[in-house]
Design an enzyme around this catalytic site. Structure first.
Site, PDB file in Angstrom:
ATOM      1  N   SER A   1       0.838  -1.202   0.000  1.00 44.25           N
ATOM      2  CA  SER A   1       0.000   0.000   0.000  1.00 44.25           C
ATOM      3  C   SER A   1       0.870   1.248   0.000  1.00 44.25           C
ATOM      4  CB  SER A   1      -0.893  -0.002   1.245  1.00 44.25           C
ATOM      5  OG  SER A   1      -1.501   1.256   1.448  1.00 44.25           O
TER       6      SER A   1
ATOM      7  N   TYR B   1      -1.327   0.128   9.964  1.00 45.95           N
ATOM      8  CA  TYR B   1      -1.524  -0.593   8.701  1.00 45.95           C
ATOM      9  C   TYR B   1      -0.302  -0.442   7.797  1.00 45.95           C
ATOM     10  CZ  TYR B   1      -3.562  -1.574   4.068  1.00 45.95           C
ATOM     11  OH  TYR B   1      -3.817  -2.051   2.809  1.00 45.95           O
TER      12      TYR B   1
ATOM     13  N   LYS C   1       2.307  -3.362   6.486  1.00 48.26           N
ATOM     14  CA  LYS C   1       2.584  -3.597   5.069  1.00 48.26           C
ATOM     15  C   LYS C   1       4.078  -3.449   4.763  1.00 48.26           C
ATOM     16  CE  LYS C   1      -1.368  -4.600   3.081  1.00 48.26           C
ATOM     17  NZ  LYS C   1      -1.548  -5.878   2.372  1.00 48.26           N
TER      18      LYS C   1
END
Length: 322
Positions: A123, A147, A151
């Site tokens: 991402s 998050y 990632k």
């Protein structure tokens, strides 16, 4: 050739499977089977020529992964994750799924010794903070949320397992995918689809940011096309860093709404109402938007020409049939 799509119940996984069924081949070889696995049973996909099966798999459980992944699998599309706001709210779940789950998959592949291709969806949330613009493939990762951190760890694992020859990995830092089908989810970026999708479906939607808010976008159709192209890249062309930006385009919220109006007329935009949401703003305003995906572009991946394309693709591919 056998393909495993982990996260095969999600909208990208389902679209990817349908595209692979339509193509019938990958890397110049006929696809024999496609396995769709997810924490909830994925929807089935019909194919007369390819065996497509669905099953439940929990990537936090090594035994569950072992049931889904054997040495006959040549390509693994690792799409499974919980989304940004969910990972921020539930730290333990984010670490178990987005980090530990990736490690579990890679460990299973290492144990098999079959060196499958692993196509990992990262991402643009891996970027942020005090990193100068523009953001390129050589910008250092500085995520400002759980998050993005999870990632980024997944990317490092993929690089190292590839360096060691355990897998043939390639990772793509996805732009925000819009217009995505379905219902709003717990991603902080969810409104970037819902302010278009719901009005196109005759429903109201909330926009929590100003019209001049800039972000980096790609349509679902292009995302799937790029994942397949990425799977077919030669390892020698990837260089020492197996992960790269996926091409997208930067647009303001105002430009998204202008594209909506250009394609669908003035009515849908009138269903958008402005409503401040500080929790969402806090997350998304830490994201960056000046991205230069030079490596992926040079390797043949591409972005949408205009956001009007994104709107048209939703109407052609995903809008409910009245």
């Amino acid at each position: 050739m056998k393909v495993l799509i982990i996260g095969g119940g999600g909208f990208v996984g389902q679209k990817l499977a349908r595209s692979l069924v339509a193509r019938g081949q990958l890397d110049g070889q006929a696809i024999q089977s496609i396995s769709l696995v997810d924490v909830v049973m994925p929807a089935s996909i019909e194919s007369a020529a390819i065996a497509v099966n669905s099953s439940v798999c929990d990537i936090t459980d090594p035994a569950s992964i072992a049931n889904a992944l054997d040495a006959s699998v040549t390509h693994i599309f690792l799409l499974a994750a919980i989304v940004s706001a969910h990972a921020e709210e539930d730290f333990d779940a984010g670490m178990q799924i987005n980090m530990q789950g990736v490690w579990n998959v890679l460990e299973r592949a290492r144990a098999l010794g079959s060196v499958p291709k692993v196509i990992f969806t990262s991402s643009i949330a891996v970027y942020g903070g005090e990193v100068p613009d523009p953001i390129t493939d050589h910008s250092f990762l500085n995520p400002q949320g759980s998050y993005g951190i999870q990632k980024a760890i997944g990317e490092l694992l993929l690089n190292d397992y590839s360096r060691k020859g355990f897998v043939d990995g390639r990772g793509f830092r996805l732009p925000t995918i819009s217009v995505r089908p379905g219902k709003p989810n717990r991603a902080a970026s969810s409104f970037m689809s819902s302010i278009l999708r719901e009005p196109l479906n005759g429903e109201s939607a909330v926009c929590p940011v100003d019209d001049d808010f800039l972000h980096y976008y790609l349509s679902p159709r292009k995302c799937v096309e790029n994942l397949i192209k990425g799977a077919e890249l030669a390892a020698a062309d990837l260089g020492q860093n197996r992960c790269m930006l996926m091409p997208g385009k930067t647009w303001s919220i105002g430009q998204l709404i202008e594209a909506l109006t250009a394609v669908a007329g003035p009515g849908p935009a009138q269903l958008i109402r402005r409503e401040s949401q500080p929790d969402i703003q806090r997350i998304v305003k830490g994201w960056r938007f000046d991205f230069h995906a030079d490596k992926a572009l040079a390797l043949g991946l591409s972005a949408d020409e205009s956001f009007q394309d994104n709107v048209r693709y939703y109407l052609e591919d995903d809008a409910p049939v009245s």
